[in-house]
Design a protein around this motif. Structure first.
Motif, PDB file in Angstrom:
ATOM      1  N   LEU A 121      47.892  37.452  35.226  1.00  0.00           N
ATOM      2  CA  LEU A 121      47.031  37.543  34.151  1.00  0.00           C
ATOM      3  C   LEU A 121      45.969  36.228  35.240  1.00  0.00           C
ATOM      4  O   LEU A 121      44.073  36.502  35.331  1.00  0.00           O
ATOM      5  CB  LEU A 121      47.256  36.408  33.210  1.00  0.00           C
ATOM      6  CG  LEU A 121      47.557  37.338  31.909  1.00  0.00           C
ATOM      7  CD1 LEU A 121      48.968  36.249  30.428  1.00  0.00           C
ATOM      8  CD2 LEU A 121      46.957  37.787  31.017  1.00  0.00           C
ATOM      9  N   GLU A 122      45.997  35.772  35.694  1.00  0.00           N
ATOM     10  CA  GLU A 122      45.105  35.259  36.788  1.00  0.00           C
ATOM     11  C   GLU A 122      44.743  36.196  37.551  1.00  0.00           C
ATOM     12  O   GLU A 122      43.294  36.563  38.052  1.00  0.00           O
ATOM     13  CB  GLU A 122      46.169  34.205  38.026  1.00  0.00           C
ATOM     14  CG  GLU A 122      44.945  33.397  39.169  1.00  0.00           C
ATOM     15  CD  GLU A 122      46.305  32.177  40.451  1.00  0.00           C
ATOM     16  OE1 GLU A 122      46.502  33.098  40.841  1.00  0.00           O
ATOM     17  OE2 GLU A 122      46.366  31.898  39.297  1.00  0.00           O
ATOM     18  N   ASN A 125      41.816  38.538  36.143  1.00  0.00           N
ATOM     19  CA  ASN A 125      40.617  37.631  36.027  1.00  0.00           C
ATOM     20  C   ASN A 125      39.395  36.922  37.325  1.00  0.00           C
ATOM     21  O   ASN A 125      38.639  37.455  37.606  1.00  0.00           O
ATOM     22  CB  ASN A 125      40.956  36.007  35.290  1.00  0.00           C
ATOM     23  CG  ASN A 125      41.441  36.596  33.491  1.00  0.00           C
ATOM     24  OD1 ASN A 125      41.174  37.548  33.409  1.00  0.00           O
ATOM     25  ND2 ASN A 125      42.377  35.481  33.804  1.00  0.00           N
ATOM     26  N   GLU A 126      40.504  37.188  38.392  1.00  0.00           N
ATOM     27  CA  GLU A 126      39.428  36.786  39.237  1.00  0.00           C
ATOM     28  C   GLU A 126      39.005  38.816  40.107  1.00  0.00           C
ATOM     29  O   GLU A 126      38.466  38.813  41.227  1.00  0.00           O
ATOM     30  CB  GLU A 126      40.146  36.893  39.837  1.00  0.00           C
ATOM     31  CG  GLU A 126      41.124  34.744  40.961  1.00  0.00           C
ATOM     32  CD  GLU A 126      41.948  34.252  41.087  1.00  0.00           C
ATOM     33  OE1 GLU A 126      42.655  35.269  42.304  1.00  0.00           O
ATOM     34  OE2 GLU A 126      42.385  33.762  41.112  1.00  0.00           O
ATOM     35  N   PRO A 128      37.175  41.027  38.230  1.00  0.00           N
ATOM     36  CA  PRO A 128      36.405  41.783  36.891  1.00  0.00           C
ATOM     37  C   PRO A 128      35.498  43.173  36.980  1.00  0.00           C
ATOM     38  O   PRO A 128      35.646  43.763  35.967  1.00  0.00           O
ATOM     39  CB  PRO A 128      35.430  40.902  36.394  1.00  0.00           C
ATOM     40  CG  PRO A 128      34.495  39.642  37.165  1.00  0.00           C
ATOM     41  CD  PRO A 128      36.507  40.078  38.191  1.00  0.00           C
ATOM     42  N   ASN A 137      40.918  43.985  28.369  1.00  0.00           N
ATOM     43  CA  ASN A 137      41.356  42.368  27.209  1.00  0.00           C
ATOM     44  C   ASN A 137      42.853  43.103  26.853  1.00  0.00           C
ATOM     45  O   ASN A 137      44.375  42.639  26.258  1.00  0.00           O
ATOM     46  CB  ASN A 137      40.424  42.757  25.753  1.00  0.00           C
ATOM     47  CG  ASN A 137      39.254  41.694  26.272  1.00  0.00           C
ATOM     48  OD1 ASN A 137      39.080  41.029  27.108  1.00  0.00           O
ATOM     49  ND2 ASN A 137      38.396  42.422  25.716  1.00  0.00           N
ATOM     50  N   LYS A 140      45.546  42.181  29.506  1.00  0.00           N
ATOM     51  CA  LYS A 140      45.717  40.627  29.272  1.00  0.00           C
ATOM     52  C   LYS A 140      46.528  40.687  27.707  1.00  0.00           C
ATOM     53  O   LYS A 140      47.669  39.252  28.089  1.00  0.00           O
ATOM     54  CB  LYS A 140      44.157  39.860  29.206  1.00  0.00           C
ATOM     55  CG  LYS A 140      43.752  39.732  30.842  1.00  0.00           C
ATOM     56  CD  LYS A 140      42.857  38.779  30.524  1.00  0.00           C
ATOM     57  CE  LYS A 140      41.467  39.396  30.023  1.00  0.00           C
ATOM     58  NZ  LYS A 140      39.756  38.561  30.331  1.00  0.00           N
TER      59      LYS A 140
END
Length: 482
Positions: A121-122, A125-126, A128, A137, A140
């Motif tokens: 998840l981290e 997000n880094e 994108p 989405n 995640k």
């Protein structure tokens, strides 16, 4: 949680990274290298995401101990007696070496997988720019739901009897990738965090193709990329998250909202053709029986070693000290000596080899046709449980009996009498429905059942209380908390 688990993430990432760059590794921190390699392409992101599911099927998690093995032994599903290799686990001797090793392994694997989900998840997000927001989405949402699911099962296993002591200390909750140890939380706070995660996952999965094309049908969603739009039944999809939420709400004692969520799922299935009840002919087919009722399953794990586990646990050639099998009168009592129930005969038979006189378990036995879509699947969340939750939370007993009768009809059984005791009949269905799936022990714990049938004796019960229901936290966790 032990800090060494964080090192495991990078080993996992390394196993998913195909490129070689030894010179680069000499000058750049290895963890950053692995992350950049993995998350620089859509294929790498998919590999990292799929790696979470591969961990779920490990021996210490849903590939064995949380479905077929340890938690089923705690629920007295098998005759574990005499010199059986799991005799001390069946005796709830959690402080002894053999049981301690099993439950320490479960804990370690569970939080390693949570760690992997949080790192995913981290990292996504880094990065994108690699995949669209819609695809991100989806991935995640699944990762957050998996995180919630594992925490919930750790709470059910290591936490207090919630019905009795919801404010008692339970487990930590890791909702972000962090090197810091999280504190042990009251059980009710863990439930709140689980619900928060499940609600977040539902928002992210709002456009799940399972809602429009079902589990397996091709979809044009997400550029028709099969990773996102097909085989949704093997992913933590929108409907599976709904089912898990209903399970969590019921465990927490919130019957009102558990009923609402379970009935939302039931209504959806009534209004589509995506999740039909498995027919008698499909369940009992001589060559290719669908013993897991796959058409009804919202989420099943694909385990490519499943038949090895069937052989290692249930094969009739195993010695009595190793086989996981019930006493004959016990399994007959579960099914009320009624082989019309097609959870019985296809999955439970006296084998023709091995010299066994008791019925042995065939639920996860392979079938003849290797192209069958239901092969290698372990049920995780399914329609029958929604009917059981709806029955238990019904406003009046007559409505609860009606839900049970729908389930019973679709298992080859006659309707219950209007005078049937609802709670008793629900317990009977849990004992029939979830064998080899790891839910019966948690059902007993949720209800604080004080005595359960003794799997090692032809009659009588095992007294149950906190000493039996609450597995102690591993010393690696409690020592690290101090």
């Amino acid at each position: 949680m032990n800090k060494y688990l964080y090192k495991i993430t990078f080993l996992l990432l390394a196993s998913l990274t195909l490129a070689s760059c030894s010179d680069f590794l000499d000058v750049v921190p290895q963890d950053k290298i692995l992350e950049e390699q993995t998350y620089s392409s859509e294929a790498g992101i998919q590999n990292a995401h799929n790696g979470i599911y591969l961990q779920l099927t490990g021996t210490n998690l849903y590939g064995r101990h949380l479905t077929m093995d340890a938690v089923e032994i705690l629920g007295q599903q098998y005759n574990i007696s005499g010199s059986h290799i799991r005799i001390r686990t069946a005796a709830y001797a959690y402080a002894e070496a053999a049981p301690k090793s099993i439950f320490n392994g479960i804990w370690k694997s569970a939080f390693t997988t949570i760690l992997t989900a949080n790192k995913f998840l981290e990292s996504i997000n880094e990065h994108p720019e690699v995949i669209s927001a819609e695809k991100a989405n989806m991935l995640k949402g699944e990762a957050i739901a998996i995180r919630a699911m594992i925490h919930f099962d750790m709470l059910r296993l290591y936490g207090p009897i919630y019905k009795v002591a919801p404010a008692d200390p339970s487990i930590p909750y890791y909702d972000a990738y962090t090197p810091s140890t999280k504190p042990i939380l009251p059980a009710k706070d863990v439930i709140a965090k689980i619900i928060t995660d499940l609600d977040a996952a539902l928002v992210l999965l709002a456009n799940d193709p399972i809602l429009t094309t079902g589990k397996y049908s091709p979809s044009t969603a997400f550029d028709a990329n099969p990773y996102y739009s097909q085989n949704r039944g093997q992913r933590m999809n929108y409907l599976a998250v709904k089912c898990l939420k209903a399970r969590v709400l019921l465990y927490s004692g919130d019957k009102t909202n558990a009923s609402i969520v379970a009935n939302e799922v039931i209504t959806f299935t009534k209004n589509t053709t995506f999740f039909p009840w498995t027919s008698f002919l499909d369940a009992t087919n001589a060559s290719n029986p669908d013993r897991t009722f796959s058409s009804e399953n919202f989420f099943s794990l694909s385990d490519y070693t499943l038949y090895n586990k069937q052989r290692d646990l249930y094969d009739s050639n195993l010695e009595d000290t190793k086989i996981y099998a019930p006493l004959l009168n016990r399994i007959n009592a579960v099914f009320e000596s009624n082989d019309n129930d097609y959870r019985s005969l296809p999955s439970w038979k006296v084998p023709i080899i091995g010299g066994k006189t008791q019925k042995t378990f065939f639920k996860y036995e392979d079938v003849t046709d290797k192209t069958k879509i239901f092969r290698l699947q372990i049920p995780m969340l399914k329609l029958s449980e929604m009917y059981l939750i709806a029955a238990e939370t019904a406003a009046v007993p007559a409505d609860g009996i009606a839900y049970l009768n729908t389930l019973r009809f679709n298992r080859g059984l006659t309707n219950l009498a209007a005078t049937a005791v609802l709670a008793t009949e629900i317990t009977k269905e849990y004992r029939k429905e979830f064998i080899g799936e790891g839910q019966l022990f948690f059902y007993y714990k949720r209800n604080n059942t004080t005595a359960i049938p003794n799997g090692a004796a032809t009659s009588g019960n095992v007294s149950m209380g906190a000493l039996q229901y609450v597995v102690p936290l591993p010393e690696s966790e409690t020592n690290f908390q101090n």
